[in-house]
Each structure stands twice: as structure tokens, then as C-alpha cells.
Enzyme design. Structure first.
Site, PDB file in Angstrom:
ATOM      1  N   GLY A 102       0.824  -1.207   0.000  1.00 22.38           N
ATOM      2  CA  GLY A 102       0.000   0.000   0.000  1.00 22.38           C
ATOM      3  C   GLY A 102       0.848   1.243   0.000  1.00 22.38           C
ATOM      4  O   GLY A 102       2.052   1.184  -0.270  1.00 22.38           O
ATOM      5  N   ASN A 103       0.244   2.369   0.289  1.00 18.07           N
ATOM      6  CA  ASN A 103       0.993   3.625   0.341  1.00 18.07           C
ATOM      7  C   ASN A 103       0.446   4.496   1.464  1.00 18.07           C
ATOM      8  O   ASN A 103      -0.500   4.115   2.152  1.00 18.07           O
ATOM      9  CB  ASN A 103       0.936   4.335  -1.020  1.00 18.07           C
ATOM     10  CG  ASN A 103      -0.487   4.667  -1.408  1.00 18.07           C
ATOM     11  OD1 ASN A 103      -1.127   5.507  -0.788  1.00 18.07           O
ATOM     12  ND2 ASN A 103      -1.012   3.970  -2.411  1.00 18.07           N
ATOM     13  N   ARG A 104       1.049   5.663   1.649  1.00 19.07           N
ATOM     14  CA  ARG A 104       0.769   6.448   2.846  1.00 19.07           C
ATOM     15  C   ARG A 104      -0.345   7.478   2.646  1.00 19.07           C
ATOM     16  O   ARG A 104      -0.533   8.353   3.482  1.00 19.07           O
ATOM     17  CB  ARG A 104       2.061   7.151   3.283  1.00 19.07           C
ATOM     18  CG  ARG A 104       3.193   6.156   3.573  1.00 19.07           C
ATOM     19  CD  ARG A 104       4.499   6.863   3.859  1.00 19.07           C
ATOM     20  NE  ARG A 104       4.350   7.775   4.971  1.00 19.07           N
ATOM     21  CZ  ARG A 104       4.842   9.003   4.991  1.00 19.07           C
ATOM     22  NH1 ARG A 104       5.502   9.465   3.956  1.00 19.07           N
ATOM     23  NH2 ARG A 104       4.677   9.764   6.048  1.00 19.07           N
ATOM     24  N   SER A 105      -1.080   7.414   1.558  1.00 19.23           N
ATOM     25  CA  SER A 105      -2.113   8.427   1.329  1.00 19.23           C
ATOM     26  C   SER A 105      -3.247   8.293   2.353  1.00 19.23           C
ATOM     27  O   SER A 105      -3.786   7.210   2.564  1.00 19.23           O
ATOM     28  CB  SER A 105      -2.684   8.264  -0.082  1.00 19.23           C
ATOM     29  OG  SER A 105      -3.737   9.177  -0.245  1.00 19.23           O
ATOM     30  N   ALA A 123      -3.943   7.764  -4.530  1.00 21.09           N
ATOM     31  CA  ALA A 123      -2.619   7.235  -4.843  1.00 21.09           C
ATOM     32  C   ALA A 123      -2.825   5.768  -5.212  1.00 21.09           C
ATOM     33  O   ALA A 123      -3.264   4.969  -4.383  1.00 21.09           O
ATOM     34  CB  ALA A 123      -1.712   7.361  -3.632  1.00 21.09           C
TER      35      ALA A 123
END
Ligand code: CTP
Length: 413
Positions: free
Chosen positions: A212-215, A283
């Protein structure tokens, strides 16, 4: 919105359970009104647990609250799914022999009926005449899908998918009511439909882990708020956005919670069909594990080798399918490196993506993600800077929508 979900007695009643869930997840209050035949297929406890309201078929048990009049009067929208041949006949005949048909007689809100029955029943002249009568009265009767029916037979008569029913029904409600601002003066996006993606997609590695990502989704949520304030009907595809943040959205925003890139793609592509403005603020994971493990990966097996495959570029797909007059906005999350500055990377991306506007956004450990001020440069598809916005995410959202609204062709009304 306050929605009445009428359910008639057909096997497709189980799909109405999914429709109820979708409506509830999008933040709508739903009052289920089943017929007694519907309760033979799916019981009252299911409807009541999922809607949080009583679900009874007759006019007598709710007599104290005069339910047969009140439910219809208070609704912003009514959906009947499945609408059986018998229900269509009773509604066309103006019957009031149970709570659902009584409610249909008191409704002033838009009504959508989604028929489901065997092909012979759908094609029978009696049903065709009933559908024609209902349509002539302004009721929106969907055509059933074609495909596998209850037994081994196939043909027209299948209940359309819950997502399709929901989209068609919500499209019947006037934008002002949908935005929860009846009578509010139309803003720069008055009468427009805006679909926004927010958050960050996650791709499962196994049932408990993901890439995943930090959005956080805050910028996308700010865009949804700003679009409502500008008068638009707003749909938000929220990829893994905290429920507490979603709870702060204004009434009327249609929210679809998604997890993966494929789910986000489906939501945005479906909404693109009638959106004037599309904003891809999420994102999106560019890659996903080729074969997510069905069971939790165990440490004893040693470090796994994870093969990745490319995800679709949702923004590119939206640009490729753009309808005339539709405006498409993307975000470019950039960090800058030896090959170029944030703006240089953004300009290159704007040219290659083909979106009408690309909001070039500097991201990193201390910029862009989370509850921090934001700074974006708005670049068009030729790489030209069309504006700048900085400050809180709400300030950036308002400035971005101003520039995007100016690109929309004047509306027909
Ligand atoms: N985007 C998308 N689908 C993807 C990847 C990105 O729709 N598979 C969208 C994002 O929502 C954003 C824009 O494309 O609006 C740019 O995203 P970004 O991650 O900055 O660009 P990428 O195309 O992924 O390029 P790169 O990661 O190589 O910088």
C-alpha cells in the site's frame, strides 16, 4: 438521503440485500419495505439488521406511526428491487393491499423499479402493459438483464447488478437534493456531477498483508467537500480511507469504499458514464502481487519472492474514454530527483497522461501526505502552468475546482 427499498417476492431478493449494503455504505438511511412473499426468500431479521429499521410487510403493525403514509412522504427516493410481475401489476393497478403498494401510492419522490422474473412473464402482454402504464406515470422501470435465471433457463429477466440499480436510482434525484442542499444557490459546479477518487489502493499479499501507500485520503475528501459547496452532485471512491474521516463528509456525498486498484477502476469507470468532472486524487498502486496467497504466509517458509504484475492506469483509461465536454483532473505525486525537479517531472507526466489538468504535488516524508498543508501546481496537457494553489487541503481543493470548473463547457440549462 432517505431511501425506501421495496422488495417483492422473487429469488433475486438476495441481491437486494447487497443493494441495501451498498446504499448503507454510501451513507443513506434505508427503510426496507418487503412484501410478505419477499420474506419467504429473505427474512425480516436480515433486512432489519442491515438497515437498522423495522422491515414489515403489512399496514397494521405500524399503524400507530401511520407508516403506510409516512414512509412514502418522508422519502427522497424509492427503489423496488426485485419488482416481480405481480408487484408491477399491483402497482400499475393502484392497489394498496400491503405496506409496499400503499407506500408507492403516497410517494412523491422519484421511483425506480428493477424487474426480475422468468422471460415468459417479462414478455407477457400483461406485464408489458403494466410496465408501459408505470412508465407513463413517470416511474423509471429498468429493463431486466439477460442471462441465467433461477433454473437452467436463460433470457431477459435477471435483476440488474446492485451497483447498476444504485447508480440508475441515484441519478433520478435532482442534484440539489443529492448534495443535501435543497434550495441552495447553484455554485460554479451547480447541476454538475463530479466523481472523485481518494486515499490509496492496497494490493493483498495474503489475507492479512498488503502492498500500500501512505495516502490518507484527506485531499480527496477536501475535494468532495469543496465540490458539494460548489453545488455539485458528488461521488467519492474512497480507497482505504479512515471511517472517522468519511463520517465528516457533508450529507449527500455518495461514497463507495474500495480496497484494490481493480475495485477503484470499476467504480471510477462506471461513474465516468455520467460525470462532468472526474478527479483522480487517489494514490494508486502501480503493481500488484501476481498471485496473492490464499492463506497467511508463514515465516517458517523463509522470505517470499513476490512477483508483481502491472495494474491498469485508471487515469489513462478515463482519458481514453473521455466523453465530449468531460473534464478530467489527475494528481502527480512527485519527489524530484537527479533527473528533474518536481515541476519538470509533473510537466512530463501531464503531457503523457493527457488529463485536462494535472495537480503536481510534492510528496515525501514531510510534505503531501497526512494532515499537513499542501502545495500544488496545476499543469494542463501541454505542460503549461494554469494555476497554483497552496495552504490547507481545503484551500487547495477550492482553488483546483475553480480552475477545473472554468474548463467545463457552459451547461445546457
Ligand atoms: N493513476 C492511476 N492509475 C494508476 C496510477 C496512477 O489512475 N495505476 C493516477 C493517479 O490517481 C494520479 C495520476 O495517475 O491522478 C498520477 O499518479 P502518479 O502515481 O503520480 O503517477 P504514475 O502514473 O503512477 O507514475 P510514476 O509512479 O511513475 O511517477
Amino acid at each position: 438521503m432517505r431511501i425506501v427499498l421495496g422488495v417483492a417476492g422473487g429469488i433475486a431478493a438476495y441481491k437486494a440485500v447487497l443493494l441495501l449494503r451498498l446504499l448503507r455504505e454510501a451513507g443513506h438511511e434505508v427503510r426496507v419495505v418487503p412484501t410478505s412473499a419477499a420474506l419467504e426468500f429473505v427474512g425480516a431479521p436480515t433486512w432489519e439488521a442491515l438497515s437498522g429499521r423495522p422491515a414489515r410487510p403489512d399496514v397494521f403493525s405500524g399503524a400507530l406511526e401511520v407508516d403506510h403514509v409516512r414512509i412514502g412522504r418522508e422519502a427522497d427516493l424509492a427503489i423496488v428491487a426485485p419488482a416481480t410481475a405481480d408487484l408491477l401489476a399491483r402497482a400499475a393497478g393502484g392497489h394498496a393491499d400491503d405496506l409496499l403498494t400503499s407506500t408507492l401510492l403516497t410517494l412523491t419522490a422519484p421511483v425506480l423499479m428493477a424487474p426480475a422474473m422468468h422471460t415468459e412473464m417479462w414478455q407477457h402482454p400483461a406485464t408489458a402493459a403494466n410496465v408501459a402504464t408505470l412508465r407513463a406515470r413517470g416511474i423509471h422501470v429498468l429493463d431486466p438483464d439477460s442471462g441465467r435465471l433461477t433454473g437452467s433457463d436463460t433470457g431477459p429477466g435477471r435483476l440488474p447488478e446492485p451497483e447498476a440499480i444504485m447508480a440508475a436510482a441515484l441519478a433520478l434525484v435532482p442534484p440539489a437534493a443529492r448534495a443535501g442542499e435543497p434550495g441552495a444557490p447553484a455554485g460554479p459546479l451547480g447541476g454538475r456531477t463530479v466523481a472523485i477518487s481518494a486515499g490509496g489502493t492496497r494490493e493483498p499479499l495474503d489475507p492479512v498483508r498488503f502492498l500500500g501507500n501512505r495516502s490518507s485520503g484527506r485531499q480527496g475528501l477536501a475535494l468532495a467537500r469543496a465540490a458539494v459547496a460548489a453545488g455539485a452532485r458528488v461521488r467519492l471512491a474512497a480507497a482505504n480511507v479512515d471511517a472517522g474521516l468519511l463520517a465528516g463528509l457533508p450529507r449527500g456525498v455518495e461514497v463507495r469504499a474500495v480496497e484494490t486498484t481493480a475495485e477503484l477502476d470499476r467504480a471510477m469507470t462506471a461513474w465516468a458514464a455520467d460525470a462532468d468532472l472526474l478527479v483522480m486524487a487517489a494514490a494508486v498502486a502501480d503493481y500488484r502481487p501476481a498471485r496473492p496467497a490464499a492463506a497467511k504466509l508463514k515465516k517458517t517458509a523463509g522470505p517470499p519472492t513476490i512477483e508483481l504484475v502491472q495494474n491498469p492506469d485508471i487515469l489513462a483509461g478515463l482519458v481514453a474514454g473521455r466523453r465530449p465536454g468531460q473534464v478530467i483532473v489527475g494528481f502527480a505525486a512527485e519527489t524530484g530527483d537527479d533527473a528533474g525537479s518536481v515541476l519538470e517531472h509533473g510537466r512530463t507526466k501531464a503531457r503523457s497522461k493527457g488529463a485536462d489538468l494535472l495537480a503536481v504535488n510534492e510528496v515525501g516524508a514531510s510534505a503531501g501526505f497526512g494532515d499537513v498543508p499542501n502545495r500544488v501546481t496545476l499543469v494542463d496537457s501541454s505542460g503549461r502552468v494554469r494555476g497554483e494553489a497552496h495552504g490547507s487541503k481545503d484551500d487547495v481543493a477550492a482553488a483546483l475546482l475553480d480552475v477545473a470548473a472554468a474548463l467545463l463547457a457552459p451547461s445546457a440549462d
